[in-house]
Design a protein around this motif. Structure first.
Motif, PDB file in Angstrom:
ATOM      1  N   GLN A  74       0.828  -1.198   0.000  1.00 35.33           N
ATOM      2  CA  GLN A  74       0.000   0.000   0.000  1.00 35.33           C
ATOM      3  C   GLN A  74       0.872   1.260   0.000  1.00 35.33           C
ATOM      4  O   GLN A  74       0.644   2.198  -0.758  1.00 35.33           O
ATOM      5  CB  GLN A  74      -0.913  -0.028   1.242  1.00 35.33           C
ATOM      6  CG  GLN A  74      -1.766   1.192   1.436  1.00 35.33           C
ATOM      7  CD  GLN A  74      -2.727   1.391   0.274  1.00 35.33           C
ATOM      8  OE1 GLN A  74      -3.268   0.428  -0.264  1.00 35.33           O
ATOM      9  NE2 GLN A  74      -2.929   2.633  -0.124  1.00 35.33           N
ATOM     10  N   GLU A  78       1.179   4.263  -2.956  1.00 32.46           N
ATOM     11  CA  GLU A  78       0.883   5.652  -2.581  1.00 32.46           C
ATOM     12  C   GLU A  78       2.030   6.575  -2.940  1.00 32.46           C
ATOM     13  O   GLU A  78       1.835   7.635  -3.523  1.00 32.46           O
ATOM     14  CB  GLU A  78       0.637   5.731  -1.075  1.00 32.46           C
ATOM     15  CG  GLU A  78      -0.823   5.558  -0.724  1.00 32.46           C
ATOM     16  CD  GLU A  78      -1.064   5.669   0.776  1.00 32.46           C
ATOM     17  OE1 GLU A  78      -1.909   4.921   1.258  1.00 32.46           O
ATOM     18  OE2 GLU A  78      -0.392   6.487   1.450  1.00 32.46           O
ATOM     19  N   PHE A 164       0.068  -4.038  -6.155  1.00 33.90           N
ATOM     20  CA  PHE A 164      -1.126  -3.637  -5.396  1.00 33.90           C
ATOM     21  C   PHE A 164      -2.362  -4.340  -5.967  1.00 33.90           C
ATOM     22  O   PHE A 164      -3.201  -4.873  -5.230  1.00 33.90           O
ATOM     23  CB  PHE A 164      -1.322  -2.116  -5.444  1.00 33.90           C
ATOM     24  CG  PHE A 164      -2.663  -1.698  -4.910  1.00 33.90           C
ATOM     25  CD1 PHE A 164      -2.880  -1.603  -3.543  1.00 33.90           C
ATOM     26  CD2 PHE A 164      -3.732  -1.458  -5.771  1.00 33.90           C
ATOM     27  CE1 PHE A 164      -4.137  -1.261  -3.040  1.00 33.90           C
ATOM     28  CE2 PHE A 164      -4.989  -1.117  -5.278  1.00 33.90           C
ATOM     29  CZ  PHE A 164      -5.188  -1.022  -3.909  1.00 33.90           C
ATOM     30  N   ALA A 168      -4.932  -6.617  -3.874  1.00 34.71           N
ATOM     31  CA  ALA A 168      -6.323  -6.172  -3.717  1.00 34.71           C
ATOM     32  C   ALA A 168      -7.279  -7.211  -4.310  1.00 34.71           C
ATOM     33  O   ALA A 168      -8.388  -7.417  -3.802  1.00 34.71           O
ATOM     34  CB  ALA A 168      -6.522  -4.810  -4.389  1.00 34.71           C
ATOM     35  N   ALA A 231      -8.754   2.821  -1.135  1.00 29.19           N
ATOM     36  CA  ALA A 231      -7.770   3.271  -0.147  1.00 29.19           C
ATOM     37  C   ALA A 231      -7.766   4.783  -0.193  1.00 29.19           C
ATOM     38  O   ALA A 231      -7.626   5.370  -1.268  1.00 29.19           O
ATOM     39  CB  ALA A 231      -6.391   2.740  -0.527  1.00 29.19           C
ATOM     40  N   ASN A 256      -4.622   2.387   7.753  1.00 35.20           N
ATOM     41  CA  ASN A 256      -4.497   1.007   7.251  1.00 35.20           C
ATOM     42  C   ASN A 256      -5.817   0.280   7.007  1.00 35.20           C
ATOM     43  O   ASN A 256      -5.872  -0.943   7.047  1.00 35.20           O
ATOM     44  CB  ASN A 256      -3.643   0.145   8.185  1.00 35.20           C
ATOM     45  CG  ASN A 256      -2.323   0.809   8.492  1.00 35.20           C
ATOM     46  OD1 ASN A 256      -1.810   1.546   7.634  1.00 35.20           O
ATOM     47  ND2 ASN A 256      -1.789   0.597   9.673  1.00 35.20           N
ATOM     48  N   TYR A 258      -9.276  -0.319   4.462  1.00 37.48           N
ATOM     49  CA  TYR A 258      -9.856  -0.111   3.140  1.00 37.48           C
ATOM     50  C   TYR A 258     -11.347   0.122   3.300  1.00 37.48           C
ATOM     51  O   TYR A 258     -11.990  -0.465   4.180  1.00 37.48           O
ATOM     52  CB  TYR A 258      -9.628  -1.313   2.219  1.00 37.48           C
ATOM     53  CG  TYR A 258      -8.186  -1.447   1.797  1.00 37.48           C
ATOM     54  CD1 TYR A 258      -7.618  -0.507   0.940  1.00 37.48           C
ATOM     55  CD2 TYR A 258      -7.391  -2.473   2.282  1.00 37.48           C
ATOM     56  CE1 TYR A 258      -6.284  -0.603   0.571  1.00 37.48           C
ATOM     57  CE2 TYR A 258      -6.054  -2.568   1.921  1.00 37.48           C
ATOM     58  CZ  TYR A 258      -5.504  -1.625   1.065  1.00 37.48           C
ATOM     59  OH  TYR A 258      -4.188  -1.706   0.713  1.00 37.48           O
TER      60      TYR A 258
END
Ligand SMILES: O=C(O)CCC(=O)C(=O)O
Ligand SMILES: [Fe+2]
Length: 346
Positions: A74, A78, A164, A168, A231, A256, A258
């Motif tokens: 994550q 980002e 990611f 996910a 996110a 942290n 979702y």
């Protein structure tokens, strides 16, 4: 509208503008998924399933923690997205989305109402190949492949985005299992629909806006896919329309976590037991905001309709079947199209 500091293309109609004071709600459920990643009893699982069912029914929106997506993965996406959006415009435009087939950078999206969103985005698909319907013509069987474009900078962007997406996706399948169980269905009832999935991942950047009272980062909408995993960073902005009274409620960022959003296709599959919820993004004049949306979506050839097991005399089917690929092709031309269009008046 002469007073506004933003171009009139961004100015929302009066009824869509955010209110000066926003309601924060602690009530949006926060669900701990740690049971899934550790030894557990049947009773532990049953409790979790019932929490998911309640949240899906009452809110259509909830947050999850201990979800199994590594924090490092994550953080990397980002950071990558911060670096990408900080590039000069002409660099970003080198990977601008081309027509309907080649994904990438877009800075001129309208979400409904023909008002521009105060944002820039980068889109990519998870699966190779991702095939979609080439047109909304019912008899046209042609399919088109969606392809990704990757910027040269930051050099690791492709890798962190792909990583990611893979993580996910695992979470998305786990959530679909919990949702299936909560509807009284076998755990893997939904899996087949996603074998040739058309999932799209959208990395969002909302720059500071000089007129946050007039513009929105994303206008009011429902997600047309099956399920969204979102996110958000630590800057507020996402607002959900509360089912009970129609008020706009701010989803407070939780570290942290979702945010999970039951979207239109689950609404149809569940024959309205679970509802897709309207939401929007407000912006502010000081801080930029970043978010990442994973739109979990079935194969283009899926006929979306209420699941047979969930309909009976007391609970007759509420939707006609529609073809997912044709629907998205039509929606590309006409943003206002949504699943209400297929509702049966019982
Ligand atoms: O950025 C967000 O918080 C939400 C974005 C969203 O709703 C969307 O892209 O569909
Ligand atoms: Fe959305």
């Amino acid at each position: 509208m002469g007073e506004s500091a933003v171009d009139s293309a961004f100015v929302q109609a009066l009824e869509h503008r955010p209110k000066p004071t926003r309601i924060e709600d602690e009530g949006i459920p926060l669900i701990d998924l740690s049971v899934l990643n550790s030894p557990h009893t049947d009773a532990d699982l049953a409790r979790l399933v019932s929490e998911i069912g309640d949240a899906s029914q009452k809110w259509g929106f909830f947050q999850v923690i201990n979800h199994g997506v590594p924090l490092e993965c994550q953080e990397k996406i980002e950071l990558g997205s911060r670096k990408f959006f900080a590039l000069p415009k002409e660099e970003k435009l080198k990977v601008r989305r081309i027509g309907a087939g080649v994904l990438g950078y877009v800075d001129a999206e309208n979400t409904k109402n023909n008002v521009r969103d105060w944002k820039e985005v980068f889109d990519f698909v998870l699966k190779k190949p991702t095939l979609v319907a080439a047109s909304d013509e019912p008899d046209d069987e042609e399919v088109r492949e969606l392809t990704n474009q990757w910027p040269q900078n930051p050099p690791e962007f492709r890798e962190v985005c792909d990583e990611f997406a893979r993580e996910a996706e695992k979470l998305a399948f786990k959530l679909m299992e919990l949702i299936a169980l909560s509807l009284g269905l076998p755990k893997n009832r939904f899996h087949g629909f996603f074998e040739d999935q058309t999932t799209l991942i959208r990395v969002n950047h909302y720059p500071p806006c000089p007129s946050p009272d007039l513009a929105l980062g994303v206008g009011q909408h429902q997600d047309a896919v099956a399920l969204t995993i979102l996110a958000q960073d630590d800057v507020e902005g996402l607002e959900v329309k509360r089912k009970t009274d129609g008020e706009w409620i701010l989803v407070k960022p939780t570290p942290n976590a979702y945010i999970i959003n039951i979207a239109d296709i689950i609404q149809v599959w569940s024959n309205d037991k679970y509802g897709s919820v309207e939401h929007r993004v407000s912006v502010n004049s000081e801080k930029e905001r970043f978010s990442i949306a994973f739109f979990f979506n079935p194969a283009h050839y899926t006929w979306v309709e209420p699941l047979e097991e969930l309909i009976n005399e007391q609970n007759p089917r509420k939707y006609k079947a529609y073809n997912s690929g044709k629907f998205f092709a039509a929606r590309g031309k006409l943003k206002k199209l949504d699943v209400c269009h297929f509702k049966i008046d019982n």
